[in-house]
Scaffold this motif. Structure first.
Motif, PDB file in Angstrom:
ATOM      1  N   GLU A 180     -48.966  -4.165   4.280  1.00 35.28           N
ATOM      2  CA  GLU A 180     -49.597  -5.477   4.304  1.00 35.28           C
ATOM      3  C   GLU A 180     -51.112  -5.297   4.374  1.00 35.28           C
ATOM      4  OE1 GLU A 180     -47.308  -8.419   6.609  1.00 35.28           O
ATOM      5  OE2 GLU A 180     -49.229  -8.790   7.603  1.00 35.28           O
ATOM      6  N   ILE A 181     -51.822  -6.074   3.602  1.00 34.98           N
ATOM      7  CA  ILE A 181     -53.283  -6.006   3.626  1.00 34.98           C
ATOM      8  C   ILE A 181     -53.791  -7.426   3.858  1.00 34.98           C
ATOM      9  CG2 ILE A 181     -55.369  -5.407   2.348  1.00 34.98           C
ATOM     10  CD1 ILE A 181     -53.619  -3.455   0.693  1.00 34.98           C
ATOM     11  N   ARG A 182     -54.519  -7.617   4.952  1.00 33.27           N
ATOM     12  CA  ARG A 182     -55.003  -8.962   5.288  1.00 33.27           C
ATOM     13  C   ARG A 182     -56.371  -9.184   4.658  1.00 33.27           C
ATOM     14  NH1 ARG A 182     -50.665 -11.457   7.907  1.00 33.27           N
ATOM     15  NH2 ARG A 182     -52.134 -12.951   8.815  1.00 33.27           N
ATOM     16  N   ALA A 183     -56.609 -10.399   4.287  1.00 27.72           N
ATOM     17  CA  ALA A 183     -57.934 -10.765   3.771  1.00 27.72           C
ATOM     18  C   ALA A 183     -58.035 -12.278   3.761  1.00 27.72           C
ATOM     19  CB  ALA A 183     -58.140 -10.229   2.371  1.00 27.72           C
ATOM     20  N   SER A 193     -56.179  -1.888   6.568  1.00 32.87           N
ATOM     21  CA  SER A 193     -55.279  -2.991   6.909  1.00 32.87           C
ATOM     22  C   SER A 193     -55.902  -4.352   6.609  1.00 32.87           C
ATOM     23  CB  SER A 193     -54.884  -2.909   8.381  1.00 32.87           C
ATOM     24  OG  SER A 193     -56.057  -2.994   9.167  1.00 32.87           O
ATOM     25  N   SER A 194     -57.225  -4.385   6.486  1.00 29.05           N
ATOM     26  CA  SER A 194     -57.825  -5.674   6.124  1.00 29.05           C
ATOM     27  C   SER A 194     -59.154  -5.466   5.401  1.00 29.05           C
ATOM     28  CB  SER A 194     -58.044  -6.542   7.374  1.00 29.05           C
ATOM     29  OG  SER A 194     -59.116  -6.021   8.120  1.00 29.05           O
ATOM     30  N   TYR A 195     -59.500  -6.467   4.626  1.00 30.22           N
ATOM     31  CA  TYR A 195     -60.759  -6.470   3.872  1.00 30.22           C
ATOM     32  C   TYR A 195     -61.346  -7.881   3.916  1.00 30.22           C
ATOM     33  CZ  TYR A 195     -59.495  -1.940   1.828  1.00 30.22           C
ATOM     34  OH  TYR A 195     -59.178  -0.632   1.633  1.00 30.22           O
ATOM     35  N   ASP A 196     -62.593  -7.967   3.550  1.00 30.92           N
ATOM     36  CA  ASP A 196     -63.184  -9.308   3.414  1.00 30.92           C
ATOM     37  C   ASP A 196     -62.627 -10.006   2.191  1.00 30.92           C
ATOM     38  OD1 ASP A 196     -64.669  -8.769   5.631  1.00 30.92           O
ATOM     39  OD2 ASP A 196     -66.504  -8.232   4.525  1.00 30.92           O
ATOM     40  N   VAL A 197     -62.466  -9.234   1.135  1.00 31.79           N
ATOM     41  CA  VAL A 197     -61.897  -9.790  -0.104  1.00 31.79           C
ATOM     42  C   VAL A 197     -60.941  -8.764  -0.689  1.00 31.79           C
ATOM     43  CG1 VAL A 197     -62.346 -10.619  -2.453  1.00 31.79           C
ATOM     44  CG2 VAL A 197     -64.002 -11.117  -0.627  1.00 31.79           C
ATOM     45  N   ILE A 221     -71.101  -8.320  -0.864  1.00 35.36           N
ATOM     46  CA  ILE A 221     -69.793  -8.238  -0.190  1.00 35.36           C
ATOM     47  C   ILE A 221     -69.158  -6.928  -0.631  1.00 35.36           C
ATOM     48  CG2 ILE A 221     -67.540  -9.352   0.084  1.00 35.36           C
ATOM     49  CD1 ILE A 221     -68.939 -12.003  -0.680  1.00 35.36           C
ATOM     50  N   ARG A 222     -69.174  -5.955   0.290  1.00 35.78           N
ATOM     51  CA  ARG A 222     -68.738  -4.614  -0.090  1.00 35.78           C
ATOM     52  C   ARG A 222     -67.411  -4.203   0.532  1.00 35.78           C
ATOM     53  NH1 ARG A 222     -73.665  -1.446  -1.542  1.00 35.78           N
ATOM     54  NH2 ARG A 222     -75.141  -3.065  -2.111  1.00 35.78           N
ATOM     55  N   ASN A 223     -66.968  -4.965   1.537  1.00 34.56           N
ATOM     56  CA  ASN A 223     -65.683  -4.629   2.159  1.00 34.56           C
ATOM     57  C   ASN A 223     -64.570  -5.255   1.314  1.00 34.56           C
ATOM     58  OD1 ASN A 223     -63.775  -3.729   3.976  1.00 34.56           O
ATOM     59  ND2 ASN A 223     -64.051  -5.493   5.351  1.00 34.56           N
ATOM     60  N   VAL A 224     -64.386  -4.644   0.161  1.00 36.48           N
ATOM     61  CA  VAL A 224     -63.533  -5.230  -0.883  1.00 36.48           C
ATOM     62  C   VAL A 224     -62.524  -4.182  -1.326  1.00 36.48           C
ATOM     63  CG1 VAL A 224     -63.499  -6.148  -3.247  1.00 36.48           C
ATOM     64  CG2 VAL A 224     -65.387  -6.740  -1.694  1.00 36.48           C
TER      65      VAL A 224
END
Lengths: 91, 981, 417
Positions: C226-229, C31-35, C57-60
């Motif tokens: 929806e994907i938040r970032a 549902s969400s990523y850093d980038v 930055i791996r939460n991509v």
């Protein structure tokens, strides 16, 4: 290959024409400033769909024409002379 | 030389004539009507090629364009054509073909060792290795791969043949002249519509050629079409692409069936066909079945074996098995039996069917519920192994030298797909058929899954009639259709028989079912990924027989229906097309038109050395015997201008008549400087900007009358300036009453320059007072020149007293000769582009190298020309900070400190002892005549401030570094005294 | 130990190749990523790889509406080079070329980067002078370049007709370090390596909306939810305008068609990349043996991925004019890509008017060679919220400021680049 129905010459191959950009923009007045000209020259619509655009029939009557064309299917729905109105359809 | 497998009678070959040919150097004979493939089969030649990766032996697999295997190098010398499908080559006397992609002989190809390495050469193996050491890729691994890859060899020699481009229009284009296409053309033609019927084969008929019983209908249909004046039949014509708005591309093979093209005949002709309506009757390609060893020579599509028997009178095997999944393939067994072959077995995974029953009644051994699980043999098939459908392991062995296979039919939907139509899955046919049309096209017959000659013809007739009506023609009476009941072509969905050994889904590129599964295992599960990872369906046959089989294997691996997996997108071309045909005639010397001025012959007679200026030919210089080299000629010509007088052809400059009540207003808006204040009879130097504020063009524009201007442009920008003016007049200021006419071609121009120019002009021009007072610098007037009407301009590019005479182009040679005669006492010399360039550099005039689309008026020292008031194109955006930045490079002059050391355009300017960063560059360079040595113009940061300082002209590409002095660009007569003299 | 190696191939071959794993995972979107990087072509995947590799930055997530690498990454002429005129461009492309030179080793994947040399032929004095200016600009910026005379051209590419009857060849500008790479493998290699560093590559996930609140990006709406970032990067060549329209601003881009072509497979015939200066034409030979070639734009805006016949004929004519031995070879396939054309022919790797929204776009028809450099600079810009010096000039605002990067002086026309 596009076949463009020139209102003066009849349907002709695209090779006789050249594209000259979005025909929905209007050149700003001399006092409108850099931002207005920047919008006019650079920030064009780039629709995935219907677009009214300038084409010159360079190897024919040399007229600049407004052409309503679809940018995915390449269908040409209408052609008008430079002074006629031609609108982009809503959908 | 016998043809042991040739039947005594039947088919469309002319047994009364013999045609001799060679394959791999051995002589054979065939007959007119044969293809190379049918003739090879008639002679018992089974092994014809080696596969792409494993170099496995390969034979003739099909009888048409879909052939994956039988690729040969056809002809030799400069006419060698690699990768030519033997199945579509019409036999001609003296034909020479060679097998390809082998090392050693075809029978003993030592590259076949790759087959042993197969466990390590699976799909995509090269992406996973060859990475270390890094430098080894280019040096070691890649050269090995490149050498091993590829198919045939190009000749490497210029093609001696010629090609034509041609154009056609029609109401209805019918693609394919099988039963559906013939019926469509007849039905459409009957309405009076203009019809083109294009057929890739030499003989129209398609599958009718395999049906002797329907030959009367075929010949009658052809006769009827021949009698219709508005119908054109184009045999040997492949429609290769369906483009936008009813435009299709086709290639007609005019002379490929002959040893070489007859005189005045192209080898091939490319057609651009504009059709109101299109009927696609392109038939279908038979589908292979993937099973171990399905690539062995002797395994052949069932329809192909039938065609060799019925159309070509060739028995492709003596002891024949059929492996089929539908009733439509069974006629092949009957055809081979009629041809005298023994039917060893019919293998069918289905339990029973009407065709099986008929086969049993005919005495054939039918193995219902069975599949072929392996093939036996070396470079030729000796037998097959069978087992129960759904079973595993090894089964019974059956001896056979020909295995006919059919897994169903793939409708040839290529053109429909290219036209934009989506494809739809037909569950019964287990095939993709065209969906609703996106353009004005309709498919008919087997290409939309309507099989059987009678049904296809009826479908074609309906499509042809509907197309003609859609094109505006009235319906005509029905045509007679053939009566031919069709067997059921709906296949049992069997795509693959698994077992030991390689089961190919792409026989040309050696892609196996296991490769597809490997791709899926590695995540390349999308059809486009699987295709690209394995190279499936990327060969010259584009997967016509096995593409869908690979997709089906992928679908099974994914556990999803084939309809969802889909096929890779169809793109041009339907079949490979000759490069020469696509290129047409506009190649080599005719690649672009050559423009010559009306004085071309005069320059030619004067011995001019030519140079290209865009598409124009212009004299570079006129060498004389005493000139030591080209520079000597150029310097001599320039000296003549500086010291005496020279004459130059300036006809290539663009000329535009701008006329009308608002002409002056219009010019004020398109030029950065003012023209409304220009008096009649005067010229003015003008500068045009693009809307982005960058200099577009310059030139001299004259006022001929209150409402009449004569605009000149540079040679290069003549077209663009005309278009620029037309665009703005039409779109921005349509209210202005101005007309524009390009008159570049109508008017020639001759420049006469030098201190003696006035004397020469006086000897040519009449009706004008040429005194400095009456006709000063920048004066313009109509006059007579050497007795012809002309216009005289007192303008100068060289920096000397100079005139230009403009006259109707047809009079130019006459006026030139009069000027040469008048100038003879003054030592007049013609000067070319090189001297012209030298003179303008000395004078500091900018030209194309400075007006390069990247410079502003300020950059060029022309900033003061921009008018302060009023609108003009480019005014606003020229004020952007990046364009007014004082650090932008400015125009300067440069002089080599050592007069013997050359500086060149393209050198960069460095600070002596600096960090080596570029401060600018040299735009133009020459030797000088007024102050001998090397000079140039350049664009230099802080240019004005650096005048007088020294820089280095660096040309590391050529190992040069020359000290230069920065000087004013106006090196010659900066006060303009000479032009006003 | 690298996942792919010669040793691994040997071992797998002995056990029926049954042990290979997917080159990249097929995760469901979180549902969400850093980038979030929109666009799973080479540029988007490279962006994700360098975010993970260089910036940690791996939460991509990389969101791709179809299969990865199926846009322009999979439909170009595979040429790699850095022979540009303007320092802003040649420094960027040189950085990219250097990344190419070590890409196999960085990714653990053979992208078949092959430095076969790229020659630009010239035919007259003006073209030669322009080649000198460009080549000297390269040399002064530390980039390899050589000028070839006619004999030098003949030695590199013997099939070129030096005296072709219309525009005889005068010489050529050579960049030996230029060459070609296997285009599909670039996408797969970046995907493989990014995945190994934790990046989620989500295929068949089309972005349908941009979530912008208070002038800042908050995420994207997709066909898979929806994907938040807080940071979103766009790498959607050809479709940039569609995405920026969703985000509420316009960019100077017009989408045009470029066709490319491949011939039937042939034994080695053309050893380098060679471009014709007298007509828009370039050609090279792939490792599989096909001649890969192309020309100029079709000349009008299109998202259709479908080329026009007259331009194709022109490309073939230019080919024969340069190399008459091509006449009897056969064109096998043609295709078309959709290009973000800009008004100066140079790209954008930059921040946008929406905070947290970045883009690498406007690659005209030069995007393939830029793939690693674009990803590298885009990742830097996203990670630091400011451009690296290599892409500092490649902004959207340069037209407002009059600081165009117009290599050829053709501007300001999208269709003339």
């Amino acid at each position: 290959m596009l076949r463009i129905p020139c209102p003066h010459c009849g349907p002709r191959d695209e090779a006789e024409f050249s594209y000259r950009g979005d025909a929905t923009v209007t050149r700003p007045g001399p006092e409108d400033g850099i931002e207005a000209f920047h919008g006019y020259l650079y920030e064009r619509r780039n629709p995935r769909g219907w677009q009214v655009e300038w084409w010159q029939h360079g190897a024919g009557c040399r007229a600049f024409l407004k052409v309503l064309r679809h940018t995915v299917t390449h269908e040409i729905r209408a052609v008008a002379t430079a002074t006629e109105a031609l609108e982009v359809p809503e959908a | 030389m016998s043809q042991p497998h040739r039947l005594a009678a039947g088919g469309h070959v002319d047994r009364t004539r013999r045609v001799s040919f060679t394959f791999d150097g051995r002589r054979y004979e065939g007959h007119p009507g044969d293809t190379l493939a049918s003739a090879l089969l008639a002679n018992g030649v089974r092994l014809v090629g080696r596969s792409f990766k494993y170099h496995r032996p390969r034979g003739i697999f099909s009888a048409g364009v879909e052939e994956p295997n039988a690729l040969v190098e056809l002809r030799d010398g400069a006419r060698r054509e690699p990768n030519t499908r033997a199945t579509v080559v019409e036999l001609f006397d003296g034909l020479a073909a060679t097998s390809q992609n082998r090392r050693g002989s075809l029978a003993f190809d030592w590259m076949a060792v790759n087959g042993l390495l197969a466990p390590w050469l699976g799909a995509g193996f090269y992406y996973k290795t060859f990475m270390w050491p890094a430098a080894y890729w280019e040096r070691v691994y890649e050269p090995l791969i490149r050498k091993a890859a590829g198919l045939g060899r190009a000749s490497g020699l210029p093609d001696p043949d010629r090609y034509e481009a041609a154009h056609a229009h029609c109401d209805v284009l019918v693609v394919g002249a099988g039963a559906a296409g013939l019926a469509a053309a007849r039905a459409a033609g009957a309405t009076g519509a203009r019809v083109i019927l294009a057929e890739q084969d030499a003989l129209p008929g398609g599958d009718l050629l395999n049906e002797p019983g329907l030959e009367p209908w075929r010949t009658e249909a052809l006769a009827a079409l021949a009698a219709m004046p508005e119908v054109t039949i184009m045999p040997r014509t492949t429609v290769f692409g369906f483009y936008d708005q009813g435009v299709l591309g086709a290639v007609e093979r005019v002379a490929d069936h002959l040893p070489e093209p007859p005189p005045h005949t192209p080898r091939q002709r490319s057609w651009t066909i504009r059709a109101r309506e299109v009927v696609l009757a392109t038939g279908a390609h038979e589908r292979l079945i993937a099973f171990p060893g399905n690539d062995r020579p002797g395994v052949m599509l069932a329809g192909a074996a039938r065609s060799y028997a019925r159309r070509f009178g060739v028995r492709a095997g003596e002891n024949v098995a059929l492996f089929a999944t539908h009733d439509g393939a069974y006629d092949a067994a009957f055809a081979l039996a009629e041809a005298g072959a023994r039917i060893a077995a019919i293998i069918d995974p289905r339990p029973d069917s009407p065709a099986m029953q008929r086969a049993r009644e005919a005495g054939f051994a039918v193995r219902a519920g069975s599949v072929v699980s392996a093939t036996v043999g070396g470079t030729a098939l000796r037998g097959i192994e069978l087992r129960a459908a759904g079973g595993s392991g090894r089964g019974d062995a059956v001896a056979a030298d020909l295995l006919m296979i059919s897994g169903g039919w793939n409708p040839a939907v290529h053109l429909a797909s290219m036209s934009g139509a989506a494809l739809a899955w037909d569950e019964g046919l287990q095939a993709f058929v065209p969906g609703p049309p996106a353009q004005r096209e309709r498919s008919a017959g087997a290409c939309r899954g309507v099989h059987g000659i009678g049904a296809a013809a009826a479908d074609g007739a309906a499509a042809g009639r509907a197309a003609a009506i859609a094109a505006g023609f009235a319906a005509a009476p029905d045509i007679a259709l053939p009566d031919a009941p069709a067997p059921d072509h709906r296949p049992h969905p069997l795509w693959e028989v698994r077992g030991r050994g390689k089961a190919f889904v792409d026989i040309q590129d050696d892609v196996t079912a296991d490769d597809i599964r490997l791709a899926h295992r590695e995540g390349f599960s999308h059809i486009e990924h699987a295709k690209r990872y394995t190279t499936h369906a990327m060969g010259t046959d584009q997967g016509k027989t096995g593409g869908i089989v690979g997709a089906a294997v992928l679908a099974e691996a994914r556990g999803e229906p084939l309809a969802k997996v889909g096929l890779p997108r169809f793109r041009p071309y339907t079949s490979p097309i000759a490069w020469g045909a696509m290129a047409g005639e506009g190649v080599g010397a005719h690649f672009q038109p050559t423009r010559r001025t009306s004085l071309h012959a005069v320059h030619e007679a004067a011995g001019a050395v030519w140079m290209d200026a865009g598409i124009w030919k212009r004299p570079a210089y006129y060498p004389k015997r005493e000139d030591a080299d080209a520079w000597a000629s150029v310097l001599r010509e320039a000296r003549a201008v500086r010291e005496r007088v020279g004459i130059c052809d300036v006809s290539t400059l663009g000329k535009i008549a701008v006329e009308g009540p608002d002409a002056a207003i219009f010019l004020d808006r398109v030029y950065a400087n003012t023209f409304s204040t220009l008096p009649v009879g005067r010229a003015r130097y003008g500068l045009m900007l693009r809307e982005d504020g960058i200099v577009f063009d310059d030139g001299t524009t004259s006022r001929i009358g209150p409402d009449r201007f004569f605009v000149t442009t540079t040679t290069a920008q003549a077209g663009p300036v005309m278009q620029h003016l037309e665009f703005h007049l039409a779109s921005v200021w349509p209210e202005l009453d101005v007309s524009l006419a390009s008159i570049t071609d109508q008017w020639a121009g001759i420049a006469i320059a030098g201190p003696k120019a006035r004397e020469v002009i006086a000897g040519v021009v009449s009706g004008l007072d040429l005194s400095n007072e009456a006709f000063p610098f920048m004066a313009v007037a109509d006059c007579m020149a050497a007795g012809v009407p002309a216009r005289l301009f007192r303008i100068s590019f060289s920096g000397e007293l100079a005139y230009e005479i403009a006259m109707p182009a047809g009079y130019a040679a006459h006026v030139w000769q009069a000027a040469m005669a008048a100038g003879a006492p003054h030592g007049i010399e013609p000067y070319g582009m090189e001297a012209l360039g030298l003179l303008r550099i000395e004078k500091g005039h900018v030209a194309g190298s400075e007006l390069n689309g990247q410079t502003t008026a300020q950059d060029l020292g022309l900033g003061r020309m921009l008018k302060k008031k009023g609108d003009f194109i480019g005014r606003v955006l020229a004020q952007r900070p990046g364009l007014t930045d004082p650090s932008r490079p400015r125009l300067v002059g440069l002089r080599s400190l050592d007069p013997r050391r050359q500086i060149r355009a393209g050198c960069h300017l460095l600070l002596p002892g600096g960090d080596g960063s570029s401060q600018g560059w040299i735009t133009s360079a020459t030797q000088s005549v007024v102050d001998p040595g090397w000079i140039g113009l350049g664009l230099l940061r802080d240019g004005e401030a650096r005048i007088g300082s020294e820089m280095l002209a660096a040309n590391p590409l050529m190992g040069e570094e020359v000290p230069v002095k920065v000087i004013s660009p106006h090196m010659h007569d900066p006060e303009n005294l000479r032009v006003r003299a | 130990m690298p996942r792919y190696s010669g040793f691994r191939i040997l071992a797998e071959g002995l056990r029926g190749n049954s042990g290979w794993q997917p080159a990249w995972r097929k995760p469901a979107p979180k549902s969400s990523y850093d980038v979030v990087v929109v666009g799973g072509g080479g540029h988007g995947l490279a962006t994700a790889f360098y975010l993970a590799e260089v910036h940690g930055i791996r939460n991509v997530a990389v969101l791709e509406k179809g299969p990865i690498g199926h846009g322009n990454t999979g439909r170009n002429t595979t040429i790699v080079r850095s022979n540009y005129l303007l320092p802003e461009n040649n420094n960027f492309y040189e950085h990219s070329l250097k990344l190419w030179e070590g890409l196999e080793q960085s990714l653990g994947y053979n992208v078949m980067m092959s430095q076969r040399g790229v020659i630009n032929l010239f035919h007259n004095d003006a073209q030669r002078n322009a080649a000198l200016r460009r080549g000297n600009s390269m040399r002064l910026n530390g980039i390899d370049a050589e000028i070839l005379d006619r004999d030098g051209v003949k030695a590199m590419c013997p099939l070129v007709d030096l005296d072709n009857g219309r525009y005889p060849v005068m010489g050529g500008l050579l960049q030996r370090r230029g060459g070609t790479a296997r285009h599909d493998a670039v996408a797969w290699g970046f995907a493989h390596a990014a995945d190994a560093r934790g990046v989620d590559i989500i295929e068949h996930c089309e972005v349908t909306g941009m979530i912008v609140e208070g002038g800042a990006i908050q995420g994207v709406r997709t066909t898979r939810g929806e994907i938040r970032a807080p940071k979103v990067g766009l790498a959607v060549a050809g479709h940039t305008s569609t995405l920026t329209d969703m985000a509420g601003f316009r960019v100077p881009i017009e989408t045009h068609l470029l066709q490319a072509f491949v011939s039937e497979g042939l034994k080695p015939l053309i050893d380098c990349v060679v471009t014709f200066g007298a007509g828009h034409f370039y050609i090279s030979q792939s490792d599989k043996g096909g001649l890969v070639f192309g020309g100029g734009l079709d000349g009008y805006p299109s998202y259709g991925q479908r080329g026009t016949l007259p331009e194709a004929e022109h490309v073939y004519a230019a080919g024969i004019s340069m190399i008459p031995a091509l006449g009897r070879l056969r064109g096998l396939r043609s295709w078309a890509g959709v290009m973000d054309m800009t008004p100066d022919g140079s790209p954008y790797i930059c921040k946008t008017p929406v905070r947290g929204l970045y883009m690498t776009a406007g690659w005209c028809y030069g995007g393939f060679k830029a793939t690693p450099g674009s990803g590298w600079c885009h990742a830097w810009t996203i990670a630091k919220d400011e451009p690296h010096r290599l892409n500092a000039a490649h902004t959207l605002d340069r037209f407002r400021e009059g600081r165009m990067l117009d290599e050829r002086g053709n501007g300001p026309f999208f269709w003339a680049q």
